[in-house]
Design an enzyme around this catalytic site. Structure first.
Site, PDB file in Angstrom:
ATOM      1  N   GLY A 121       9.055  54.917  42.002  1.00 20.62           N
ATOM      2  CA  GLY A 121       9.285  56.274  41.515  1.00 20.62           C
ATOM      3  C   GLY A 121      10.469  56.351  40.559  1.00 20.62           C
ATOM      4  NE  ARG A 153      18.471  54.757  44.361  1.00 20.50           N
ATOM      5  CZ  ARG A 153      18.857  53.482  44.466  1.00 20.50           C
ATOM      6  NH1 ARG A 153      17.979  52.519  44.449  1.00 20.50           N
ATOM      7  NH2 ARG A 153      20.136  53.201  44.576  1.00 20.50           N
ATOM      8  CB  CYS A 154      11.705  52.176  41.258  1.00 14.54           C
ATOM      9  SG  CYS A 154      11.463  52.401  43.002  1.00 14.54           S
ATOM     10  CG  MET A 155      10.026  54.163  37.024  1.00 22.57           C
ATOM     11  SD  MET A 155       8.860  55.170  36.112  1.00 22.57           S
ATOM     12  CE  MET A 155       9.416  56.821  36.493  1.00 22.57           C
TER      13      MET A 155
END
Ligand code: CIR
Length: 410
Positions: free
Chosen positions: A397, A399-401
């Site tokens: 999502g 945060r990961c991106m």
């Protein structure tokens, strides 16, 4: 001013590193999905539109956006020696072992030398045999080979910039990745932190990609200037956390005196700590209800010497441990999908608890997780939604991106 300054999960975000998904996504095929850690093939054009909407939303909230591919192109512009060193390393790490093929691939890549951005994008996209097959009659092996055979794998997970490297205070953890397919992503970080004029000599490495034990950025959370939390997960080994803690405690500039190791179940739905919980306000967290209940947390603090740390095992609940270390009476945990088990599992699968906090109480989330987004709004959170039909297929999502480079201090 340090080029990296990240001492919380929620301080107003000033600068972030992204990667716009590129042609590497179009190299995914049904047979390679599992190996390349995807569950489906995103439609690239729409994924790019969604990603541009993400970047535009961040810019409109005062966040400076820099792109991994652009920073890397600026590194290659520094000198032909750096470019060649990088290309040879990229070829070696892709397990191209014969000199003849190393040379062929190197010469093929040099045709993009005048356009460093394109050269970088080509390295991300990988190569098939047909790309470098300039003399079909050279040998029997050449003639018998299938031109669509993959020579160098693509790196489709690069748009999850959080994982290969993670900001900690004024330094960075340059990670050793769990999977072979993501292992090569950290080459870009190595070159950027070593050679890019904005970063060279100004960023302390608290972990190095050449260490033996794996750790990924999705497991590293900056709770405040003194405490970080790291997940012991599918992707991060206990040994790596101990090494990271030793390196941080030994660094004179680091203000961190506690590393909390959270033992989370080893499963794909919970692959990183940030897939099960993220901070969204000073005293609020979005979490996956699957990790509620007793949780084993190890408190790691400095030991008597530089190569020794103290470890204390505690069995407690997540809210208690977070409140203690944030110096609060209590914290509120907002369950992904609420009390509805099906909504919770569905929205967790689509990264409903993987929020990017851009200021206390202001988060960027995927639009599709409607139940969780509404629950956050009910708790007074400003919820900024981005379209997510295609991006979410990579199982990460907002945060990961995103890899925050600078957050204002609280
Ligand atoms: N921090 C994260 O949870 N990142 C998402 C990574 C998704 C990617 N497909 C992977 O399996 O590594």
């Amino acid at each position: 001013m340090y080029p990296i300054n990240v001492k919380s999960e929620i301080g107003p975000l000033k600068k972030v590193m992204l990667h716009r998904p590129g042609r590497e996504i179009e190299k995914l095929t049904p047979d390679t999905l599992r190996h390349l850690l995807f569950d489906d093939i995103p439609y690239l054009r729409i994924a790019q539109e969604e990603h541009d909407a993400f970047a535009d939303l961040l810019r409109s909230h005062g966040v400076g956006v820099v792109y991994l591919e652009q920073l890397m192109a600026e590194v290659l512009e520094q000198s032909d020696e750096i470019r060649d060193q990088f290309l040879m390393q990229w070829i070696h790490e892709a397990a191209i072992s014969t000199e003849r093929w190393q040379q062929r691939i190197y010469e093929h890549m040099l045709q993009y030398a005048d356009n460093p951005l394109e050269l970088v994008e080509k390295t991300m996209e990988g190569l098939i045999l047909g790309d470098v097959f300039f003399n079909q009659n050279e040998s029997l092996v050449d003639m018998k080979s299938d031109s669509s055979k993959v020579l160098i794998d693509p790196m489709p997970n690069l748009y999850f910039t959080r994982d290969p490297f993670a900001s900690i205070g004024n330094g960075v953890s340059l990670n050793r990745m769990y999977s072979i397919t993501r292992g090569r992503e950290t080459i870009y970080g190595e070159y950027i932190f070593r050679y890019h004029p904005d970063f060279a000599g100004k960023v302390k490495l608290y972990y190095d990609r050449y260490y033996p034990f794996n750790i990924e950025g999705g497991d590293i959370l900056n709770l405040n200037e003194h405490v970080i939390a790291v997940g012991i997960s599918q992707r991060t080994r206990a040994e790596a956390i101990e090494q990271l803690a030793q390196n941080i405690f030994a660094a004179p500039e680091a203000e961190i005196n506690t590393v909390l190791a959270f033992d989370i179940p080893d499963s794909r739905a919970f692959m990183h700590l940030d897939t099960v919980f993220t901070q969204i306000d000073r005293d609020k967290f979005s979490i996956h209800p699957g990790i509620l209940g007793p949780l084993v947390v190890y408190e790691i603090t400095p030991g008597d010497s530089a190569d020794h740390v103290k470890v204390k095992r505690t069995e407690t609940s997540l809210d208690v441990v977070l409140a203690k270390h944030l110096g609060l009476d209590r914290v509120t945990l907002i369950a992904c999908g609420g009390q509805d088990r099906i909504a919770s599992e569905r929205e967790q699968w689509n990264d409903g608890s993987n929020t990017l906090c851009i200021a206390p109480g202001v988060v960027v989330v995927y639009q599709r997780n409607e139940v969780t987004n509404e629950l956050m709004r009910e708790q007074g959170i400003t919820v900024l939604e981005i379209p997510s039909a295609e991006l979410s297929r990579g199982r990460g999502g907002p945060r990961c991106m995103s890899m925050p480079l600078v957050r204002e201090e609280l």
